[in-house]
Design an enzyme around this catalytic site. Structure first.
Site, mmCIF file in Angstrom:
data_model
loop_
_atom_site.group_PDB
_atom_site.id
_atom_site.type_symbol
_atom_site.label_atom_id
_atom_site.label_comp_id
_atom_site.label_asym_id
_atom_site.label_seq_id
_atom_site.Cartn_x
_atom_site.Cartn_y
_atom_site.Cartn_z
ATOM 1 C CD GLU A 101 -6.052 13.349 -6.542
ATOM 2 O OE1 GLU A 101 -5.211 12.979 -7.374
ATOM 3 O OE2 GLU A 101 -5.878 14.300 -5.755
ATOM 4 C CG ASP A 105 -4.400 12.598 2.745
ATOM 5 O OD1 ASP A 105 -4.821 11.744 3.531
ATOM 6 O OD2 ASP A 105 -3.378 13.270 2.970
HETATM 7 P P1 IMP Z 1 -5.060 16.075 -0.406
HETATM 8 O O1 IMP Z 1 -4.995 17.424 -1.036
HETATM 9 O O2 IMP Z 1 -4.647 16.103 1.035
HETATM 10 O O3 IMP Z 1 -6.382 15.362 -0.590
HETATM 11 O O4 IMP Z 1 -3.902 15.228 -1.039
HETATM 12 C C1 IMP Z 1 -4.062 14.562 -2.177
HETATM 13 C C2 IMP Z 1 -2.708 14.173 -2.724
HETATM 14 O O5 IMP Z 1 -1.751 13.867 -1.718
HETATM 15 C C3 IMP Z 1 -2.870 12.893 -3.511
HETATM 16 O O6 IMP Z 1 -3.184 13.189 -4.831
HETATM 17 C C4 IMP Z 1 -1.519 12.250 -3.373
HETATM 18 O O7 IMP Z 1 -0.681 12.694 -4.406
HETATM 19 C C5 IMP Z 1 -1.000 12.736 -2.057
HETATM 20 N N1 IMP Z 1 -1.182 11.696 -1.034
HETATM 21 C C6 IMP Z 1 -2.150 11.604 -0.115
HETATM 22 N N2 IMP Z 1 -2.027 10.505 0.631
HETATM 23 C C7 IMP Z 1 -0.939 9.850 0.149
HETATM 24 C C8 IMP Z 1 -0.307 8.597 0.475
HETATM 25 O O8 IMP Z 1 -0.717 7.844 1.372
HETATM 26 N N3 IMP Z 1 0.775 8.267 -0.275
HETATM 27 C C9 IMP Z 1 1.265 9.070 -1.261
HETATM 28 N N4 IMP Z 1 0.695 10.218 -1.616
HETATM 29 C C10 IMP Z 1 -0.397 10.616 -0.919
HETATM 30 MG MG MG Z 2 -1.716 13.519 -6.320
#
Ligand code: IMP
Ligand code: MG
Length: 180
Positions: A101, A105
Site C-alpha cells: 500500500e 491513512d
Molecule cells: P485510508 O483508507 O484512509 O487509509 O486511505 C488510504 C488511501 O488514501 C491511500 O491508499 C491513498 O491512495 C489515499 N491517501 C491517503 N492520504 C493521502 C495523501 O496524503 N495524499 C494522497 N493520497 C492519500
Molecule cells: Mg491508495
C-alpha cells in the site's frame, strides 16, 4: 477543489526512499525465506512506483498482482466505504501474499482489502505500507512493515497523487495550499 493553488515542499528524498526500501526488502526476504513464490499484491494506483522498486530489491521469486479500490476521487476526504474496482487475477488460496500500500491513512482501505484477501485462505498474509499517518487512524489496522511515519499532511509524489497529478515526482512532497 482541483483549482486550488499549492506548492510542493520536499519531505522525503528519492535517495532516502531507495535506502529504506533496500532495508525493508532484506527484512521481507527473511520473513518469506521458506516461500516458494511470493504473491506481491499492489493496491492501485498509488503503489505502482513503490511496488516496482520494492520487487526489484527482493531476492525472491515473486509474481505481481493488483487490486484497485475506490479512491478519494479528486477530493482529499477519505471514505469509510471501500469498493473493489478491480480484483486479483490469481487465486491466493494456500499462497504467501504481501500486500503493498502507498499510505495507511484512516486505515479503512487496508482493513477492507486484508479482510477480503484473508477470506480466501492464503497461507500467510503480510502488508507493507510506504507511508503511515498514525494520527489519522480510524481502524485498528497496522502494516507489518512501514517505510516512514509522517504527520497529518497531504502528500504527493512517488506514485501518490493529488487530483491525478504529481504521481511522477521522484520524491515525496507535502502539499501546501497557497491561495483560495
Ligand atoms: P485510508 O483508507 O484512509 O487509509 O486511505 C488510504 C488511501 O488514501 C491511500 O491508499 C491513498 O491512495 C489515499 N491517501 C491517503 N492520504 C493521502 C495523501 O496524503 N495524499 C494522497 N493520497 C492519500
Ligand atoms: Mg491508495
Amino acid at each position: 477543489m482541483t483549482d486550488r493553488t499549492y506548492v510542493i515542499e520536499s519531505m522525503i528524498s528519492a535517495k532516502s526512499i531507495a535506502a529504506r526500501i533496500e532495508a525493508l526488502a532484506q527484512e521481507i526476504a527473511a520473513d518469506f525465506a521458506d516461500t516458494d513464490k511470493l504473491v506481491v499484491v499492489g493496491l492501485l494506483r498509488g503503489s505502482f512506483v513503490f511496488i516496482a522498486d520494492l520487487v526489484r530489491e527482493l531476492p525472491l521469486d515473486v509474481e505481481v498482482d493488483f487490486v484497485e479500490t475506490s479512491s478519494y476521487g479528486n477530493a482529499m476526504q477519505s471514505s469509510r466505504e471501500v469498493r473493489i474496482l478491480k480484483d486479483l487475477r490469481g487465486n491466493i488460496q494456500g499462497r504467501d501474499v504481501l500486500v503493498v500500500e502507498d499510505i495507511v491513512d484512516t486505515g479503512h482501505t487496508l482493513a477492507h482489502v486484508l479482510h477480503l484477501l484473508a477470506s480466501r485462505n492464503p497461507r500467510k498474509l503480510r502488508t507493507i505500507a510506504l507511508l503511515d499517518k498514525p494520527a489519522r487512524r480510524e481502524t485498528a489496522v497496522r502494516a507489518d512493515w512501514t517505510g516512514f511515519e509522517i504527520p497529518d499532511d497531504f502528500v504527493v509524489g512517488y506514485g501518490i497523487d493529488y487530483a491525478q497529478r504529481n504521481r511522477n515526482l521522484p520524491y515525496i512532497g507535502r502539499v501546501r495550499f497557497t491561495g483560495a
